[in-house]
Every structure is written in structure tokens, then in C-alpha cells.
Design an enzyme around this catalytic site. Sequence first.
Site, PDB file in Angstrom:
ATOM      1  NE  ARG A 103      -2.691  -0.196   3.069  1.00  0.00           N
ATOM      2  CZ  ARG A 103      -3.623  -0.911   2.452  1.00  0.00           C
ATOM      3  NH1 ARG A 103      -4.398  -0.332   1.569  1.00  0.00           N
ATOM      4  NH2 ARG A 103      -3.776  -2.188   2.738  1.00  0.00           N
ATOM      5  CB  THR A 104       3.451   2.453   2.353  1.00  0.00           C
ATOM      6  OG1 THR A 104       2.577   2.238   3.456  1.00  0.00           O
ATOM      7  CG2 THR A 104       4.230   3.731   2.566  1.00  0.00           C
ATOM      8  CE  LYS A 157      24.883  -9.007  -4.273  1.00  0.00           C
ATOM      9  NZ  LYS A 157      25.046  -8.297  -5.545  1.00  0.00           N
ATOM     10  CG  HIS A 217       3.844   5.071   8.383  1.00  0.00           C
ATOM     11  ND1 HIS A 217       4.365   5.560   7.209  1.00  0.00           N
ATOM     12  CD2 HIS A 217       2.857   4.202   8.005  1.00  0.00           C
ATOM     13  CE1 HIS A 217       3.728   5.004   6.188  1.00  0.00           C
ATOM     14  NE2 HIS A 217       2.823   4.189   6.643  1.00  0.00           N
ATOM     15  NE  ARG A 230       6.789  -0.169   6.091  1.00  0.00           N
ATOM     16  CZ  ARG A 230       5.529   0.240   6.147  1.00  0.00           C
ATOM     17  NH1 ARG A 230       5.214   1.483   5.835  1.00  0.00           N
ATOM     18  NH2 ARG A 230       4.572  -0.562   6.526  1.00  0.00           N
TER      19      ARG A 230
END
Lengths: 306, 306, 306
Positions: free
Chosen positions: A51-52, A80, A129, A101
Amino acid sequence: MRHLLNPLDLSMDELDNILNLANDIKENPTKYAHKCDGKRLATLFYEPSTRTRLSFESAMLNLGGTVIGFSSAENSSASKGESVADTIRVVSCYADICAMRHPKEGAPKVASMFSGIPVINAGDGGHQHPTQTLTDLFTIRTLKGHTDNMTIGLCGDLKFGRTVHSLIESLVRYENVKFVLISPPELRVPSYIRDEVLKGFEFKEVTNLDDVLPELDILYMTRVQKERFFNEEDYIRMKDCYILTKEKMDLAKDDMLVLHPLPRVNEISVEVDNDPRAAYFKQVQFGVYVRMALILTLLGLAPEKI
Amino acid sequence: MRHLLNPLDLSMDELDNILNLANDIKENPTKYAHKCDGKRLATLFYEPSTRTRLSFESAMLNLGGTVIGFSSAENSSASKGESVADTIRVVSCYADICAMRHPKEGAPKVASMFSGIPVINAGDGGHQHPTQTLTDLFTIRTLKGHTDNMTIGLCGDLKFGRTVHSLIESLVRYENVKFVLISPPELRVPSYIRDEVLKGFEFKEVTNLDDVLPELDILYMTRVQKERFFNEEDYIRMKDCYILTKEKMDLAKDDMLVLHPLPRVNEISVEVDNDPRAAYFKQVQFGVYVRMALILTLLGLAPEKI
Amino acid sequence: MRHLLNPLDLSMDELDNILNLANDIKENPTKYAHKCDGKRLATLFYEPSTRTRLSFESAMLNLGGTVIGFSSAENSSASKGESVADTIRVVSCYADICAMRHPKEGAPKVASMFSGIPVINAGDGGHQHPTQTLTDLFTIRTLKGHTDNMTIGLCGDLKFGRTVHSLIESLVRYENVKFVLISPPELRVPSYIRDEVLKGFEFKEVTNLDDVLPELDILYMTRVQKERFFNEEDYIRMKDCYILTKEKMDLAKDDMLVLHPLPRVNEISVEVDNDPRAAYFKQVQFGVYVRMALILTLLGLAPEKI
């Protein structure tokens, strides 16, 4: 260069400007269709959030820009052993702005310290957020006409729900907002919210949603995850309290708004979806406008005055 | 608002219009290069399918539009328990049309009931894959010049192959199409195809490809997966029957077409690839034109008359 | 149709043209912003590599083109058993050029044999990574002003590091380049490099970085992975030798350049990042210009003369 790591990074004036711009975008979307021609957003999602991520990508594409990125850590150089600091320096060579995120709290903050481009925190662990909070504020403002003088109920898991904490921290900046905190005892807001953020503001903590529904102007629902409860018995005893049904909606004011950061599981019955007071899908649409406004602002492309 | 869930949702007129449009796109691609400027496709792939996803994305990009989406369920909100109904309502805020691939039969149908935008079924479990069927029809029509008056052999796993079922259901709508169903006994078409769809039409079921090859105008190959057989012995005994080789091609008509929905494993020898009758890679190209025509049609952007 | 599978596929003239074009792009990026309008790059990454994938995607988007692709094998048709030959024939219907990363050596070569579009090797196992090599050459040329008459130290894992092998093979084509090969005994360059590629050229092999630092014009660092060592003791004894610190930098010339193909783990201390001689993040930016030049060249869109 500005970043957005925490909604409180913005002064009230800056916040107002972004929300005003979001409103203008909502009213005149075509006016903004080429504002970001030649600009690029990188979506750096170290944990999945469709969604975000899609909201940010839509926002940039709506502005005429382009998008690159990754949608989970396995597909990134993190696997890595690359540091966030190095990744952001690399991505600064590829894009003009980024949305990050990350499961670790503070990762976007670290990124911002090494970045050559504006960093938007798109959710860092249980921490912040901010674009969800801006979206919540914009939804309230747009559908209520104001963000002050109201009673807001926050219901569900108030302990771990970062969107709830951010929203409380932001709403105390407005005049005469009363808070009703509705949760099982195990999932009350953390003490720093109760003792610091809400100090001097009008609030109460209750366990029963029905009792307080009639007094609310806004009901902000969140999910109560089974695994948050201390024992199965408590969960079974309490879970129905926190499911918003058609019957419960009958107790509420005619103009109460229901918000939810989504995804929803079962904490709002689908039968509530068609209630005109259900605003959680409008919230999604508004989230795109807010992110468009934010991207324009951080890129220095927002108009001086709207 | 129209969706495409099943190829039979389209009337013969609508189908003709889409295939005519696909043909015009094939002949004049540049004419369509900006028809979808400002439009957005969401590719919601709950299970991976590179070929289909990239075909849809190419189609939209060829039309000047943009694309967002996800390529597997792990990267989607489904992993957080969100329903398809909620996801499509959210995505309706981000895109103008969507293509959904889902392992569960009926998921795109559910999506269409809650969607604010046209939904294209890009494959739902063993059920339907309508854009593959439209591509098959367009390939036959384009390379043969007609879709009626012909004998089509369908070979391989006719029990589980959804593309085969869809194609049969669509071809019975044309005049004088004869079907030759070539499969091991275990993998015959399901009884509803034999007893209902093909009732009153000319068809036969055989186990040997060689015997019938000379009479075919089209040979539609599919894969015979080892795990579909009841026992190893049967598999070993039969598998070579269903591998199309250069030698077998010598038995076929000079203008027989070989189609395959791809991906192929070993059921068509690579030595057949250079045979002018091998049409499976042209099919891929034609699939892009068909999807372009479909997107234009569902968005209401198709010309009235081509 | 040209592909780029190995840096040595390019004649010195072709290489010069690409690097000249990269330089013109660096100086006049806007001149190239629409050179690939209507063109499409497919990024076929059978193993994840964010940096390389995003660099290619940025390059194509900078040129006005569009991008499709996949970022790991699980999301590709390879998981259904499709061959690289079939995948590239399919992708040839969707895109105008492709960049392929594959864990198997030679996979891009196979792809090029069946492809309808130019194939760029974006790394095949331990074999080649030609756009990294072009980037290294362009970085040296741009920051040093020349690619000849210099002493280059290559430090770390010289046995398995494909970028090191490619770079050596390319640099021996220039006049008077001296090589200092710095590695633990276990991780010396393979014998074909020592006995064939470097035959007749001035080079030495050493185990201690400090001793040779003062004579270097370029230091090309690579990672020494713990698991490459034969035993833990050796690793502990040697690892610090191959970590570039501020103290070590004091031993180097004032105009020595530090390069690194990235990602870095700990083989260059972060305190070196701010040293003006640290060029590894500039290298990232230069990699985008080089890939833009390469895409234009392989698509036949490069100007005759720059």
C-alpha cells in the site's frame, strides 16, 4: 535540503502548507501532472508494504516523474552486507528523492545523514510513519472541515501502533482536541504518551468501545493482533469489544468519521464499509495527494503560496 | 464499467472489435503510442508469471501509460491478511485499470465486485486466463486468415490445462471447427468439456499424436507434467508421444500452425523452432497487441469503428 | 546487432567512442534526456543486484525510455523450467534492449545467440561484468585525465574477483600500465592472468598493502570474504592488512585514487569516505553515464562523432 523523518519535524506553518497544497492537488490534479517531469523517486523498501509503496509510486507518477526501487530486502544489496549509509549514497546518484521503509527504527535517520537527496521515512519499525500521520490529518481536515475542537477515539492496540502515537503527538498541536483511548489493559498507550505527550491535555483511557462511541467525532481504529495478548482467555474475552460492527455504528454520531491506517483484517466488519461515515478508503486516496504535496515540497517545487 | 474475467464474457461482436483493434495496432503501432498518456495499469500478481506480467506492462507502456504493481504475494499486503476486496479498493485509488493473477479461482471475480476500475483476469488458478485465449484466437486469425472451417488438435495435458479449456469454449462459437483431443487417458479433457461444451460438435479423443498429425490445421501443444501421471511406468511409456520433434513435423500439413501458451519445457524440440510453421514466439508478440486492444477497450478509449 | 558480453568484445576505437559519449553525457545530460523516447530496456536479473539493476534502470529513464523486468529468479519463468533461450525470445517481443544478470557463466552469451535485441551482460557468475569495467575505465580516465602511464594496485580477493580480472585484461591494452597485485597467498590472481594476460607486462605480487601504497596512482580495493580463507587463523592474521584506513591513506600519494566496485563491507573504513582521494561513490555516478552511452551505442542511437 529537507527530509521528513518525523511528523513533528514540520512546523505548523510547513504542515499547513503541505496540507493546503494537497488540497489544491485534490481539486486540480491536472495542474500538477508535469511538475516532476524529469525527476525520479527511489522507493527503498527493506520490508514489504504494498500500500505505502504503491501510494508513493502513484504520487510520483501522477506528477510526471519516474520511479525506481526495490520492494523487499532480499532483492537489495543489504543482503550482501551493505550499510544503509552506503546504499543511500549510491541511490543519491540515481534518484532525486527517496522513500525508505525499514524494519529498524532510525534507519531513515541514518540515511538522511549520508544522503545527497531528500529522504522520506516511509515507516521505520515501531517508530514513525509520518506520511500516514499527514494523511490522517488531511483526511480529518478535509472531511470535518477542521482539525481542532473535537473528540477523537483511538481504539485497539495502542501500545505498539506507531500510527496512533504519531497521530496523538500531532493532534495535541491543535486547539481543544480531546482524546479517548480505547484498548485492552495490556495494550494501553506507552507511558511516555500518557505522562508526557498528553500531559495537560484532556484524555481518558477506557476498555469498552460501546460506552464512549456516542461522544466521538472521530474513531481511529487499529488492529488488535492475537499474539499481543498475554493469554488466550483474555483474547477471547476481549476481541469482540474491538470489532466495529453495524450495531456499534448505531451508537455513534451521524457525522462521526471512521478512520483506519489499513490493512484491516477483521476489526471493522465489511458491512460498515458502505456506511457514509466510513472514511478509510477515502483516506487511501487522500494519502496520494498528501505524498504528492510532500514530494513537491521536499524537491523545492511547491508554489510559494497556494 | 467492464471487466474481463472469462473470454465468454465478450459477445462475438465485442470479441471481433478487440481482435480488429489488435490488428490495427499491429499494423500501425505508432498511431497508438500516446493513447493512454496519463493512464495507469496496476499489475497485481499474487503468483509470479514473468511472461504475462511483462506482456501487460509492455502493452501499457506501448500505449504511453505508466505501470505500478507487485510480482509475487510475499511483496503484497496479502501477507498481512488483507482481503482481495480491500486490496482492489486501495488499488482503485492508484490506477485506472488492473491485471490480476491469483492462485485462487474466482479471486479476480471477487475483485471486480469491489473495484472502482476495470479488472482483467490474468489467470486464476486452474480456471481462466482470458488474455491467453484472446491471443490464441488472434494468432490463428492472423496467421490462418480465419477462425472457422478448420481442424485443431489440442495435445498434452488436457485435464488441468486451463488454456485448452478456454480455447475450446471459444472456438465452438465459430463455424465448422473440428477438435482432435490428443492426450494420455489420465489427462483427457474433463467431462463437462466433453459432455457439455463439445456436445453436438465434431470431435474425437485419441492418445497418439502421430496418427492424427496429417489432418490438423492447427496443433496446440501443452506440457505434460510428470507429476500428473498416476505411475512412473505410464509416464515413461507415454511421454515421448507428446514431444513434438522434427520427424513428427514431417507428418504434418505444410501450412499447419504450431501454437503453445509457453513456457515450454521439452514438449517441443528446439529443432522445431526454426520451422516456419512454429508460431509460438509470434504468439508472444501478438499477445502484446491483444492486451493493448483490451486495455484501450476497457478504458473506453477504443475507436468506435476500426 | 551488437551485444556486450565481455569488455574485450569492444575494439579500442569502440571503447573510446563509448567513453567519449559517456563524457559528453556527463557534461550535457539534458541533451540526452529524450534520445530513447519510445525505447524500452528489460532488466533480467536472475540474481539480485540492486546497485547494478538500478544503475541500468536510471540510465534508461535518464534517456527518456521505459523499463520492465524482474529482480530475482523466483519471480521469473525460470522457476517454471524455461530456458534462457526461450526467455530472451519472449523478452525480445517486449523490449528493445536488455541487461541480464545470471549466476551461471555464459548465460548472457546463450541469450545473445537467440535474442532479437541487444544483450548486455550485467554480470554472469564469476565470469564477466563488462559495464563495471567500462565504469572503472571511465572513472580513471575522467579523474586522472588518462588511462596510460600509471601504477595501479589491485587489493584483496584477486582470485575470485571478476571485476579485477576484467580490469586487468582491459588495462593491458593501454601504454605503460604497471600492476601491483596485493593479496593473501590463497587469493592471488588465477594463473591465466599471471601467465597469459600479464605476460610481458610489468607487474608484481605482494601480500602487504602498506609496503606498496606510496608507489600507487590508483588503488582498486575489493572485499576479502572470510569464507575464502583456508583457515580461521590465516584470516585473523591477515584481514587487517586489507582494510584501508585513514592511517594507511597517509602513506599514499596526494593524488592517488581509491576505487571499489561496491558493495563495500568493512574493507574501506568509513573515515576514508571524506578523503578527496576516495572515488568510489563518484564511480557509481559515472556508472550511470557509461550505461547511458552503452545503451545509445547498442541501439544505434549514438552520434557518429562526439
